[in-house]
Design a protein around this motif. Structure first.
Motif, short mmCIF file in Angstrom:
data_model
loop_
_atom_site.label_atom_id
_atom_site.label_comp_id
_atom_site.label_asym_id
_atom_site.label_seq_id
_atom_site.Cartn_x
_atom_site.Cartn_y
_atom_site.Cartn_z
N HIS A 96 -7.60 0.19 5.32
CA HIS A 96 -6.54 -0.51 4.58
C HIS A 96 -6.87 -1.99 4.45
O HIS A 96 -7.78 -2.50 5.07
CB HIS A 96 -5.16 -0.29 5.21
CG HIS A 96 -5.06 -0.72 6.63
ND1 HIS A 96 -5.36 0.12 7.68
CD2 HIS A 96 -4.72 -1.90 7.19
CE1 HIS A 96 -5.20 -0.52 8.82
NE2 HIS A 96 -4.81 -1.76 8.55
N CYS A 104 -3.02 1.68 -4.38
CA CYS A 104 -3.32 3.01 -3.84
C CYS A 104 -4.83 3.22 -3.99
O CYS A 104 -5.56 2.26 -4.21
CB CYS A 104 -2.49 4.10 -4.54
SG CYS A 104 -2.89 4.35 -6.27
N ASP A 134 0.86 -1.18 0.00
CA ASP A 134 0.00 0.00 0.00
C ASP A 134 0.90 1.23 0.00
O ASP A 134 1.62 1.48 0.95
CB ASP A 134 -0.87 -0.04 1.26
CG ASP A 134 -1.94 1.03 1.30
OD1 ASP A 134 -1.73 2.12 0.72
OD2 ASP A 134 -2.97 0.79 1.95
N TRP A 171 -4.03 5.44 4.92
CA TRP A 171 -3.86 4.13 5.56
C TRP A 171 -4.67 4.06 6.85
O TRP A 171 -5.35 3.07 7.11
CB TRP A 171 -2.38 3.89 5.83
CG TRP A 171 -2.08 2.75 6.73
CD1 TRP A 171 -1.91 2.80 8.09
CD2 TRP A 171 -1.88 1.37 6.36
NE1 TRP A 171 -1.63 1.54 8.58
CE2 TRP A 171 -1.61 0.65 7.54
CE3 TRP A 171 -1.92 0.69 5.15
CZ2 TRP A 171 -1.37 -0.72 7.54
CZ3 TRP A 171 -1.68 -0.68 5.15
CH2 TRP A 171 -1.40 -1.37 6.33
N GLU A 223 -0.04 8.24 5.04
CA GLU A 223 -0.40 7.76 6.38
C GLU A 223 -1.88 7.99 6.70
O GLU A 223 -2.55 7.10 7.21
CB GLU A 223 0.48 8.47 7.42
CG GLU A 223 0.35 7.93 8.82
CD GLU A 223 1.05 6.60 9.02
OE1 GLU A 223 0.61 5.85 9.90
OE2 GLU A 223 2.03 6.31 8.31
N HIS A 277 2.47 -1.34 4.55
CA HIS A 277 2.31 0.09 4.29
C HIS A 277 3.68 0.71 4.04
O HIS A 277 4.53 0.71 4.92
CB HIS A 277 1.62 0.78 5.47
CG HIS A 277 1.37 2.22 5.22
ND1 HIS A 277 1.68 3.19 6.14
CD2 HIS A 277 0.85 2.87 4.14
CE1 HIS A 277 1.34 4.37 5.66
NE2 HIS A 277 0.84 4.19 4.44
#
Length: 109
Positions: free
Chosen positions: A41, A70, A30, A37, A34, A47
């Protein structure tokens, strides 16, 4: 990351295919920021925000397919190209989170 990473089409797969490949051991990478996420997610995803990918890509497994991800598929396309250039087997999940959700892929809020 260089503009050239966005100028080529990387190998791409659908979200439906990604769900199947993850069940077989592929790793979702991913590349969102931040705050994205933290909102939602894919469980088990790694991540690694796009701006950190080149510096941290050696932390990724070399023996498994990497599926970049994404929100819509643009950033992850560049990420897939970068990973391929660095010796990884990587593909882009086109349309990202939008199609993952539609394909019934699990999400963690």
């Amino acid at each position: 990351m260089s503009l050239r990473h966005y100028l080529r089409r990387p190998p791409a797969i659908s979200a439906t295919e990604a769900v199947r490949l993850v069940a077989q051991g592929a790793v979702i990478v991913d590349v969102r920021r931040e705050f994205e996420w933290n909102r939602v997610h894919i469980p088990g995803a790694v991540h690694m925000p796009l701006e950190m990918l080149l510096a941290r890509c050696m932390e990724l497994p070399e023996d498994r397919l990497l599926i970049t991800f994404c929100t819509g598929g643009l950033r992850s396309a560049g990420a897939a190209n970068l990973l391929v250039e660095n010796g990884f087997e990587a593909v882009n999940m086109s349309r990202g989170l939008i199609d993952w959700r539609a394909a019934g892929g699990p999400l963690t809020p």
